[in-house]
Enzyme design. Structure first.
Site, mmCIF file in Angstrom:
data_model
loop_
_atom_site.group_PDB
_atom_site.id
_atom_site.type_symbol
_atom_site.label_atom_id
_atom_site.label_comp_id
_atom_site.label_asym_id
_atom_site.label_seq_id
_atom_site.Cartn_x
_atom_site.Cartn_y
_atom_site.Cartn_z
ATOM 1 N N LEU A 1 0.795 -1.223 0.000
ATOM 2 C CA LEU A 1 0.000 0.000 0.000
ATOM 3 C C LEU A 1 0.831 1.279 0.000
ATOM 4 O O LEU A 1 0.306 2.370 0.218
ATOM 5 C CB LEU A 1 -0.984 -0.007 1.177
ATOM 6 C CG LEU A 1 -1.939 -1.217 1.182
ATOM 7 C CD1 LEU A 1 -2.817 -1.206 2.414
ATOM 8 C CD2 LEU A 1 -2.768 -1.272 -0.085
ATOM 9 N N CYS A 2 2.121 1.157 -0.274
ATOM 10 C CA CYS A 2 2.985 2.335 -0.357
ATOM 11 C C CYS A 2 2.902 2.955 -1.748
ATOM 12 O O CYS A 2 2.804 2.251 -2.751
ATOM 13 C CB CYS A 2 4.440 1.958 -0.062
ATOM 14 S SG CYS A 2 4.763 1.687 1.690
ATOM 15 N N HIS A 3 2.951 4.283 -1.768
ATOM 16 C CA HIS A 3 2.918 5.023 -3.022
ATOM 17 C C HIS A 3 4.297 5.047 -3.682
ATOM 18 O O HIS A 3 5.303 5.104 -2.975
ATOM 19 C CB HIS A 3 2.494 6.481 -2.768
ATOM 20 C CG HIS A 3 1.089 6.620 -2.310
ATOM 21 N ND1 HIS A 3 0.725 6.457 -0.996
ATOM 22 C CD2 HIS A 3 -0.049 6.903 -2.985
ATOM 23 C CE1 HIS A 3 -0.582 6.634 -0.884
ATOM 24 N NE2 HIS A 3 -1.080 6.906 -2.073
ATOM 25 N N MET B 1 8.804 4.536 5.536
ATOM 26 C CA MET B 1 8.963 3.170 5.053
ATOM 27 C C MET B 1 10.219 3.043 4.196
ATOM 28 O O MET B 1 10.903 2.009 4.230
ATOM 29 C CB MET B 1 7.727 2.710 4.265
ATOM 30 C CG MET B 1 6.463 2.662 5.116
ATOM 31 S SD MET B 1 6.645 1.807 6.695
ATOM 32 C CE MET B 1 7.156 0.194 6.171
ATOM 33 N N GLU B 2 10.544 4.093 3.462
ATOM 34 C CA GLU B 2 11.741 4.070 2.632
ATOM 35 C C GLU B 2 12.998 4.026 3.490
ATOM 36 O O GLU B 2 13.940 3.275 3.193
ATOM 37 C CB GLU B 2 11.740 5.279 1.694
ATOM 38 C CG GLU B 2 10.753 5.178 0.542
ATOM 39 C CD GLU B 2 9.271 5.321 0.923
ATOM 40 O OE1 GLU B 2 8.411 4.996 0.093
ATOM 41 O OE2 GLU B 2 8.967 5.754 2.055
ATOM 42 N N ASP C 1 24.297 -11.249 3.638
ATOM 43 C CA ASP C 1 24.544 -12.055 2.440
ATOM 44 C C ASP C 1 26.025 -12.118 2.100
ATOM 45 O O ASP C 1 26.548 -13.184 1.757
ATOM 46 C CB ASP C 1 23.762 -11.487 1.256
ATOM 47 C CG ASP C 1 23.992 -12.289 -0.009
ATOM 48 O OD1 ASP C 1 23.784 -13.515 0.013
ATOM 49 O OD2 ASP C 1 24.398 -11.680 -1.021
#
Length: 164
Positions: free
Chosen positions: A78-80, A116-117, A131
């Site tokens: 739901l992120c733009h 969120m970013e 990794d």
């Protein structure tokens, strides 16, 4: 006035939705997040000395974090999609704890925030370190990923207190 539905990603019937930000004003927005990856003495030494076989661990992790910022709308439903204006990712090495502290700051002038970013940048940078070092240490631990600060928009400034 208190918002009756503070979880704006749901409609009145409880269905998930992408929030319409079209009527919001563009404002300068910035968010900073942090996280930590702890590792064995051997893995930490290799990172510190730049001797990991896969290459420059922190350089690759920085690029991975930047790339992740540009893909958040594809990762989190739901992120733009956003036109990011700046990303800064910093690493600090903790010799005592054998840990790498990651801090990411993301900037935009737009209609929605970049929390969120910033959180995704830290997460992907930490995963990239894992990794690149897993051949030496599979017991590494990623922890304490959290928002430190955000500014801009209707809700204004948030700063995590030092006691949190």
């Amino acid at each position: 006035m208190v918002d009756e539905n503070p979880l704006s990603h749901f409609d009145e019937a409880g269905n998930a939705r992408m929030v319409d930000v079209g009527k919001k004003n563009d404002t300068r927005r910035k968010a900073t997040a942090e996280g930590t990856i702890s590792m064995s003495d051997q893995a930490y030494s290799l990172v510190r000395q730049g001797n990991v076989k896969k290459g420059d661990v922190l350089g690759v992790a920085r690029i991975a974090g930047v790339m992740a910022v540009k893909k958040v709308d594809q990762l989190i439903p739901l992120c733009h999609p956003l036109a990011i204006t700046g990303v800064d990712i910093e690493f600090s090495l903790d010799d005592k704890q054998k840990a790498i502290h990651i801090e990411a700051t993301v900037s935009i002038t737009g209609k929605t925030g970049v929390e969120m970013e910033a959180l995704t940048a830290v997460s992907v940078a930490a995963l990239t370190i894992y990794d690149m070092c897993k051949a030496v240490d599979k017991s590494m631990e990623i922890s304490d990923i959290r928002l430190l600060k955000k500014s801009g928009g209707k809700s204004g400034l948030f700063e995590r207190s030092v006691t949190e």
